[in-house]
Design a protein around this motif. Structure first.
Motif, PDB file in Angstrom:
ATOM      1  N   UNK A 150       0.839  -1.193   0.000  1.00 53.45           N
ATOM      2  CA  UNK A 150       0.000   0.000   0.000  1.00 53.45           C
ATOM      3  C   UNK A 150       0.878   1.249   0.000  1.00 53.45           C
ATOM      4  N   UNK A 151       0.543   2.191  -0.874  1.00 54.97           N
ATOM      5  CA  UNK A 151       1.264   3.450  -0.998  1.00 54.97           C
ATOM      6  C   UNK A 151       0.601   4.493  -0.085  1.00 54.97           C
ATOM      7  N   UNK A 152       1.281   4.948   0.958  1.00 57.63           N
ATOM      8  CA  UNK A 152       0.674   5.933   1.880  1.00 57.63           C
ATOM      9  C   UNK A 152       0.198   7.201   1.183  1.00 57.63           C
ATOM     10  N   UNK A 153       0.888   7.616   0.119  1.00 60.14           N
ATOM     11  CA  UNK A 153       0.479   8.824  -0.597  1.00 60.14           C
ATOM     12  C   UNK A 153      -0.872   8.619  -1.289  1.00 60.14           C
ATOM     13  N   UNK A 154      -1.088   7.415  -1.828  1.00 59.68           N
ATOM     14  CA  UNK A 154      -2.364   7.128  -2.475  1.00 59.68           C
ATOM     15  C   UNK A 154      -3.496   7.084  -1.459  1.00 59.68           C
ATOM     16  N   UNK A 155      -3.189   6.601  -0.252  1.00 61.47           N
ATOM     17  CA  UNK A 155      -4.196   6.576   0.812  1.00 61.47           C
ATOM     18  C   UNK A 155      -4.624   8.001   1.149  1.00 61.47           C
ATOM     19  N   UNK A 224     -10.796  -0.726  -1.657  1.00 61.92           N
ATOM     20  CA  UNK A 224      -9.921   0.297  -1.093  1.00 61.92           C
ATOM     21  C   UNK A 224      -8.457  -0.046  -1.339  1.00 61.92           C
ATOM     22  N   UNK A 225      -8.107  -1.308  -1.106  1.00 61.31           N
ATOM     23  CA  UNK A 225      -6.712  -1.739  -1.281  1.00 61.31           C
ATOM     24  C   UNK A 225      -6.293  -1.594  -2.741  1.00 61.31           C
ATOM     25  N   UNK A 226      -7.217  -1.891  -3.660  1.00 53.73           N
ATOM     26  CA  UNK A 226      -6.895  -1.749  -5.086  1.00 53.73           C
ATOM     27  C   UNK A 226      -6.547  -0.303  -5.415  1.00 53.73           C
ATOM     28  N   UNK A 227      -7.267   0.637  -4.795  1.00 51.23           N
ATOM     29  CA  UNK A 227      -6.975   2.060  -5.039  1.00 51.23           C
ATOM     30  C   UNK A 227      -5.665   2.461  -4.384  1.00 51.23           C
ATOM     31  N   UNK A 228      -5.410   1.949  -3.207  1.00 50.52           N
ATOM     32  CA  UNK A 228      -4.226   2.367  -2.460  1.00 50.52           C
ATOM     33  C   UNK A 228      -2.936   1.697  -2.928  1.00 50.52           C
TER      34      UNK A 228
END
Length: 472
Positions: A150-155, A224-228
């Motif tokens: 997971x990319x924190x910036x995408x979150x 959500x994980x797919x987006x992050x």
């Protein structure tokens, strides 16, 4: 729960974020408690029944029962389309192969074993498949947790953790939609009436509710994980939220994809055989009063599967199919369940029928006014824009359906009582439309079991004109 959950729940996560996931999961799991709450009440009122339409026939008469049967069969038909469409799309998305052969094999296999074993074999396979699903979900969850990054910036940039308008609208839409739609699902009522005692019913439903809540939350969070992780990009894939789960799987090892494929087919089979059993039971009992040989009914269900497969190949969003059936139920169920109250003994089938159809008409009226177009009003009944539109159309539809249904129901009540009052005056007889019906003794025991128990007074012994099953 069928394989459609791998489309609808991640899709809603991409639309309404974590708020949408939580609301959708709770709205799907908690309404199951209505079967534990109302199941014993209906069983005591109608101990010989095994589907909701049997109580409806006893309480409101034949016409209303046939109306509810039609709505139930339409709902089961649409659910079968959604199920086969989902499993076909899953197979195509995971393997790149044509999903049609898998769909055909599933239909043949489920038809054969449900025809030979009936409801009992469906019940048995559901328990086996349920255990398999729990194990497969656990394995897949661990694999996704280990293999994804997971990319924190995408979150931070996704806004999927923030509250949003659609998420707040869903707090009303989903509970109303799913709760009322559950009443149309005869496969749930078959299991409700099959429980030995009320305690067993509460224990079974409570356990199911917890498991379903956990599984659906996990499946929804994959959106959500797919987006992050970057697997699903909201800027370039805004219209592809339904495949967010499968975009995520592309980042995982092949063995995880294999496990998910097995889970999908297992879920689909478990759901589809239940829908088949429910359709056979509903048609046999409601349309032919169990006088027609069951094999004729099973043959008709086999024939129905042909257009189901054809439509499944062309089906739109799985979520949209669910929403169409939800809107039908939201208009009908509120006016139907009023009859469960002993204080509303004067409510008749005429009010239920007019109220149910009036609720759908009210949605059309609302849509025509809101969008200033009769065509748009008609499209709102089919919810062609689903939940995607950034407006109050879908929310208004689910407000108009139940409230409009109740308003039309009470208008029908006033009309019926007025006509009966005038007819009584003209004929010189007493106006008795508001007289309390002759009471039919009900089963009082809650935990002694229901098999072989019948009322002390049968419906045939109720004096003419005083029965509770009259349409007017």
């Amino acid at each position: 729960m069928g394989s459609g959950i791998f489309f609808s729940y991640p899709e809603l996560a991409t639309l309404a974020g974590l708020q949408g996931v939580i609301v959708y999961a709770l709205s799907s799991a908690l309404p199951l408690l209505v079967f534990a709450a109302l199941g014993p009440v209906i069983r005591r009122k109608c101990p010989e029944g095994f589907v909701l339409t049997e109580w409806t026939r006893q309480r409101y008469g034949v016409v209303t029962a046939l109306y509810l049967s039609f709505m139930s069969l339409v709902t089961l038909f649409l659910y079968m389309i959604a199920e086969l469409s989902a499993v076909g799309q899953v197979v195509n998305a995971l393997t790149g192969l044509n999903g049609l052969p898998v769909v055909i094999v599933e239909c043949v296999v489920t038809t054969v074993y449900t025809s030979l074993g009936g409801f009992r074999i469906s019940f048995l396979t559901d328990n086996i498949q349920g255990a398999m699903i729990v194990c497969l979900i656990i394995i897949a969850t661990v694999a996704i947790g280990v293999e994804t990054n997971i990319n924190p910036d995408l979150v931070k940039n996704s806004d999927l953790l923030s509250a949003n308008l659609l998420g707040w609208q869903l707090l009303y839409i989903l509970p109303v939609a799913i709760l009322t739609n559950d009443f149309f699902l005869s496969n749930f009522w078959l299991r409700t009436f099959a429980s030995k005692t009320d305690k067993d019913l509460w224990v079974g439903i409570s356990a199911a509710m917890v498991v379903i809540l956990i599984v659906l939350t996990m499946v929804g969070c994959t959106g959500l994980i797919a987006a992050w992780t970057g697997a699903w990009d909201p800027d370039t894939m805004a219209d592809s939220g339904s495949i967010a789960f499968f975009l995520l799987l592309e980042q995982l090892p092949a063995w995880v994809v294999g496990i998910v494929l097995v889970a999908v087919i297992t879920l689909s089979t478990a759901a589809f055989d239940s829908l088949q059993s429910a359709m056979v039971s509903t048609a046999s009992n409601d349309l032919f009063r169990n006088r027609l040989n069951t094999w004729w009914i099973r043959g008709a269900v086999v024939l129905i599967i042909i257009p189901v497969v054809v439509l499944a190949l062309k089906a739109p969003s799985i979520l949209q199919i669910y929403l169409i059936t939800d809107l039908l139920s939201a208009a009908t169920i509120p006016v139907l369940v009023l009859g469960l109250s002993e204080k509303i003994y004067w409510w008749r089938g005429f009010e239920v029928l007019v109220g149910g159809l009036g609720g759908i008409f009210t949605v059309f009226v609302f849509g025509s006014i809101y969008y200033d177009s009769a065509k748009a009003g008609g499209e709102l009944i089919l919810l062609q824009q689903g939940l995607y539109a950034d407006d109050w159309g879908a929310f208004g539809a689910f407000v108009a359906a139940p409230i409009g249904g109740l308003i039309w129901g009470f208008i029908a009540l006033a009309l019926r009582l007025s006509v009966q009052f005038v007819m009584a005056k003209k004929s010189g007889r007493r106006f008795d439309a508001l007289d309390r019906p002759f009471p039919v003794p009900q089963l009082q025991s809650q935990d002694e079991g229901y098999e072989g128990v019948s009322p002390e007074v049968t419906r045939e012994e109720v004096p003419a004109g005083k029965g509770v099953g009259k349409f007017f």
